[in-house]
Design a protein around this motif. Sequence first.
Motif, PDB file in Angstrom:
ATOM      1  N   ALA A  83     -35.709   3.692 -14.994  1.00 23.58           N
ATOM      2  CA  ALA A  83     -36.111   4.939 -15.657  1.00 23.58           C
ATOM      3  C   ALA A  83     -37.107   5.697 -14.780  1.00 23.58           C
ATOM      4  CB  ALA A  83     -36.733   4.622 -17.006  1.00 23.58           C
ATOM      5  N   ILE A  84     -37.180   6.996 -15.000  1.00 24.24           N
ATOM      6  CA  ILE A  84     -38.150   7.834 -14.291  1.00 24.24           C
ATOM      7  C   ILE A  84     -39.401   7.915 -15.151  1.00 24.24           C
ATOM      8  CG2 ILE A  84     -38.637  10.187 -13.555  1.00 24.24           C
ATOM      9  CD1 ILE A  84     -35.764  10.474 -12.784  1.00 24.24           C
ATOM     10  N   LYS A  85     -40.533   7.598 -14.551  1.00 24.83           N
ATOM     11  CA  LYS A  85     -41.814   7.659 -15.269  1.00 24.83           C
ATOM     12  C   LYS A  85     -42.642   8.764 -14.650  1.00 24.83           C
ATOM     13  CE  LYS A  85     -41.708   2.733 -16.167  1.00 24.83           C
ATOM     14  NZ  LYS A  85     -42.360   1.442 -15.993  1.00 24.83           N
ATOM     15  N   LEU A  86     -43.082   9.692 -15.501  1.00 18.45           N
ATOM     16  CA  LEU A  86     -43.887  10.798 -14.987  1.00 18.45           C
ATOM     17  C   LEU A  86     -44.819  11.335 -16.052  1.00 18.45           C
ATOM     18  CD1 LEU A  86     -41.955  13.160 -16.335  1.00 18.45           C
ATOM     19  CD2 LEU A  86     -40.746  12.899 -14.205  1.00 18.45           C
ATOM     20  N   ARG A  87     -45.674  12.233 -15.625  1.00 24.40           N
ATOM     21  CA  ARG A  87     -46.572  12.919 -16.553  1.00 24.40           C
ATOM     22  C   ARG A  87     -45.971  14.284 -16.854  1.00 24.40           C
ATOM     23  NH1 ARG A  87     -51.908  11.121 -16.858  1.00 24.40           N
ATOM     24  NH2 ARG A  87     -52.810  13.197 -16.810  1.00 24.40           N
ATOM     25  N   ALA A  88     -46.198  14.737 -18.070  1.00 30.41           N
ATOM     26  CA  ALA A  88     -45.644  16.023 -18.479  1.00 30.41           C
ATOM     27  C   ALA A  88     -46.628  16.726 -19.405  1.00 30.41           C
ATOM     28  CB  ALA A  88     -44.307  15.812 -19.191  1.00 30.41           C
ATOM     29  N   GLU A  89     -46.524  18.042 -19.427  1.00 30.89           N
ATOM     30  CA  GLU A  89     -47.349  18.854 -20.311  1.00 30.89           C
ATOM     31  C   GLU A  89     -46.466  19.442 -21.401  1.00 30.89           C
ATOM     32  OE1 GLU A  89     -49.992  22.964 -20.286  1.00 30.89           O
ATOM     33  OE2 GLU A  89     -49.114  22.249 -18.414  1.00 30.89           O
ATOM     34  N   ILE A  90     -46.923  19.339 -22.634  1.00 33.04           N
ATOM     35  CA  ILE A  90     -46.194  19.944 -23.750  1.00 33.04           C
ATOM     36  C   ILE A  90     -46.395  21.455 -23.657  1.00 33.04           C
ATOM     37  CG2 ILE A  90     -46.009  20.164 -26.262  1.00 33.04           C
ATOM     38  CD1 ILE A  90     -46.916  17.245 -26.462  1.00 33.04           C
ATOM     39  N   THR A  91     -45.293  22.185 -23.482  1.00 32.58           N
ATOM     40  CA  THR A  91     -45.396  23.638 -23.320  1.00 32.58           C
ATOM     41  C   THR A  91     -45.052  24.398 -24.599  1.00 32.58           C
ATOM     42  OG1 THR A  91     -43.157  23.693 -22.421  1.00 32.58           O
ATOM     43  CG2 THR A  91     -44.970  23.598 -20.835  1.00 32.58           C
ATOM     44  N   TRP A  92     -44.282  23.776 -25.479  1.00 35.40           N
ATOM     45  CA  TRP A  92     -43.978  24.408 -26.758  1.00 35.40           C
ATOM     46  C   TRP A  92     -43.573  23.340 -27.764  1.00 35.40           C
ATOM     47  CZ3 TRP A  92     -38.836  24.123 -28.460  1.00 35.40           C
ATOM     48  CH2 TRP A  92     -37.888  23.810 -27.489  1.00 35.40           C
ATOM     49  N   ILE A  93     -43.751  23.680 -29.033  1.00 36.82           N
ATOM     50  CA  ILE A  93     -43.460  22.749 -30.119  1.00 36.82           C
ATOM     51  C   ILE A  93     -42.549  23.436 -31.120  1.00 36.82           C
ATOM     52  CG2 ILE A  93     -44.479  21.528 -32.088  1.00 36.82           C
ATOM     53  CD1 ILE A  93     -46.908  20.982 -30.335  1.00 36.82           C
ATOM     54  N   SER A  94     -41.585  22.675 -31.619  1.00 35.25           N
ATOM     55  CA  SER A  94     -40.637  23.198 -32.590  1.00 35.25           C
ATOM     56  C   SER A  94     -40.672  22.309 -33.828  1.00 35.25           C
ATOM     57  CB  SER A  94     -39.236  23.195 -31.979  1.00 35.25           C
ATOM     58  OG  SER A  94     -38.271  23.453 -32.963  1.00 35.25           O
TER      59      SER A  94
END
Length: 165
Positions: free
Chosen positions: A81-92
């Motif tokens: 699997a690819i492991k990375l950091r991410a930023e939540i840019t929008w929520i639904s």
Amino acid sequence: MSKTGFREMEKRQAVRLEKTLPVRFNLADSDRARSVHEALSRNIAEGGAFVETDLVSDEASGLIKQAIISLEIELLGQAKAIKLRAEITWISKKSRAPHKRKSGFGVKFLQITVDEKRAISIFISKETLARTSIIEKEIPSILREQKLTDRQRRNLQILDTIRKN
């Protein structure tokens, strides 16, 4: 066109694959970082993804816009699997109408390595090619088996030509 509108168009120029993939995530740099949540990614691109989860409705979850999460995406058929950091840019939050918006959040990948970006790109390309091959096999049989009007047959041929080019 405003700069904001142009940026929105720019963001969507990456190829986005509609594909359900298993993901695991947790809030980075937080007391909640210990709890890992399992969910499904509904689409993916080189720069981000949409993660479907009902946790966005739970304010105690800490899933808010601009939150940083640790994200693990399983690209089906890949060794790891690819492991990375991410930023939540929008929520639904889920819409009440059937077949409408799903609960979840869109993320932008942060500090993604060249190898991770390449793995995502190759995965998207392979999936797209596989779908194209299936369509190529189905169109001639549809044309033979179905009693289509001349207009329907012409439309299918036009779509096939567009897809090939």
